[in-house]
Enzyme design. Structure first.
Site, PDB file in Angstrom:
ATOM      1  N   THR A  27       0.879  -1.172   0.000  1.00 46.06           N
ATOM      2  CA  THR A  27       0.000   0.000   0.000  1.00 46.06           C
ATOM      3  C   THR A  27       0.918   1.223   0.000  1.00 46.06           C
ATOM      4  O   THR A  27       2.127   1.103   0.149  1.00 46.06           O
ATOM      5  CB  THR A  27      -0.870   0.053   1.273  1.00 46.06           C
ATOM      6  OG1 THR A  27       0.000   0.174   2.405  1.00 46.06           O
ATOM      7  CG2 THR A  27      -1.729  -1.190   1.423  1.00 46.06           C
ATOM      8  N   ALA A  60       3.215  -1.370   4.911  1.00 49.23           N
ATOM      9  CA  ALA A  60       2.481  -0.221   5.454  1.00 49.23           C
ATOM     10  C   ALA A  60       3.468   0.942   5.535  1.00 49.23           C
ATOM     11  O   ALA A  60       4.504   0.839   6.200  1.00 49.23           O
ATOM     12  CB  ALA A  60       1.934  -0.567   6.834  1.00 49.23           C
ATOM     13  N   VAL A  86       7.442  -2.488   7.214  1.00 49.78           N
ATOM     14  CA  VAL A  86       7.393  -1.024   7.298  1.00 49.78           C
ATOM     15  C   VAL A  86       8.014  -0.427   6.024  1.00 49.78           C
ATOM     16  O   VAL A  86       9.169  -0.694   5.700  1.00 49.78           O
ATOM     17  CB  VAL A  86       8.126  -0.506   8.557  1.00 49.78           C
ATOM     18  CG1 VAL A  86       8.075   1.014   8.603  1.00 49.78           C
ATOM     19  CG2 VAL A  86       7.500  -1.107   9.815  1.00 49.78           C
ATOM     20  N   LYS A  87       7.175   0.342   5.320  1.00 48.87           N
ATOM     21  CA  LYS A  87       7.619   0.928   4.043  1.00 48.87           C
ATOM     22  C   LYS A  87       8.183   2.318   4.320  1.00 48.87           C
ATOM     23  O   LYS A  87       7.529   3.158   4.943  1.00 48.87           O
ATOM     24  CB  LYS A  87       6.418   1.004   3.099  1.00 48.87           C
ATOM     25  CG  LYS A  87       6.761   1.006   1.638  1.00 48.87           C
ATOM     26  CD  LYS A  87       5.477   0.868   0.824  1.00 48.87           C
ATOM     27  CE  LYS A  87       5.743   0.885  -0.658  1.00 48.87           C
ATOM     28  NZ  LYS A  87       4.487   0.968  -1.410  1.00 48.87           N
ATOM     29  N   VAL A  88       9.395   2.536   3.848  1.00 49.19           N
ATOM     30  CA  VAL A  88      10.143   3.749   4.185  1.00 49.19           C
ATOM     31  C   VAL A  88      10.682   4.370   2.893  1.00 49.19           C
ATOM     32  O   VAL A  88      11.217   3.650   2.049  1.00 49.19           O
ATOM     33  CB  VAL A  88      11.329   3.376   5.123  1.00 49.19           C
ATOM     34  CG1 VAL A  88      12.162   4.592   5.458  1.00 49.19           C
ATOM     35  CG2 VAL A  88      10.834   2.688   6.387  1.00 49.19           C
TER      36      VAL A  88
END
Ligand code: G3P
Length: 218
Positions: A27, A60, A86-88
């Protein structure tokens, strides 16, 4: 190659999961906004719902752009479910945050990657996934698939274990090209996944089989 769906739409995620070929979900803030999901509480609750549908990894994305903000948001996201990644974003603070999350056993997806140099930085920081944006590279008349090929080659030479997740996929052809280029994962809209099914010879062949079966049964 793993198949992820690139959406926050629960119906589409369910439809892809029902096909039996879905390995995960990605996402981003735009996709969450498209579903009308706003406010911290609702966003966290929505990610929980996605994680209940899909066993595989669910990316996310953090909204914070500074290191300490990314760390506190990322920890909150990671505590939602075991399969949260965890999308960074690919920034200085982002790379520092990925390195921190790696040291603390939290899986990451480095997003907004547009060059081989950025891919090297993310791998050095220990990112679980790297998201080069194929379609957006094509949009500016560079070659998104060539970028995947270049990163696949560098990662193989260097022995980096970060998985290359071809993102910003816009068509079934992109999926086939990403597979050919050696991407570990592809994330795409449901329409691109469903597009892979289509071939007129399959339709014609099936119609003929059924017709012949009917004739023989008479
Ligand atoms: O995963 C990133 C992807 O969602 C971006 O896709 O089509 O907005 O370039 P697009």
């Amino acid at each position: 190659m793993k198949f992820f769906i690139d959406t926050a739409n629960l119906d589409q995620i369910k439809e892809a999961a029902d096909l039996g070929i879905l390995d995960g979900v990605t996402t981003n803030p735009s996709l969450m906004a498209k579903e009308g999901i706003t406010g911290d509480k609702n966003i966290l609750a929505h990610y929980k719902k996605i994680c209940e549908i899909v066993e595989g990894d669910v990316s996310a994305e953090v909204i914070a752009t500074d290191f300490s903000g990314m760390i506190s948001e990322g920890k909150k996201l990671a505590s939602l479910a075991e399969n949260i990644v965890v999308k960074v974003p690919m920034t200085r603070d982002g790379v520092k945050a990925i390195s921190y999350f790696t040291d603390h056993g939290i899986n990451t997806n480095c997003t907004l990657v547009f060059s081989a140099g950025q891919a090297i930085l993310a791998a050095k920081a220990g990112a679980t996934y790297l998201s080069p944006f194929v379609g957006r590279v094509d949009d500016v008349t560079w070659d998104g698939i060539k970028l995947i090929e270049e990163i696949v080659s560098i990662y193989s030479i260097q022995g980096y274990i970060t998985e290359i997740l071809a993102a910003s996929i816009r068509s079934p052809l992109h999926i086939v090209q990403a597979a050919k280029a050696g991407a570990d994962v592809v994330t795409c809209p449901l329409s691109s996944i469903l597009g892979l099914f289509n071939h007129p010879l399959t339709d014609i062949g099936l119609a003929k089989f059924l017709e012949d079966h009917k004739k023989a049964a008479k």
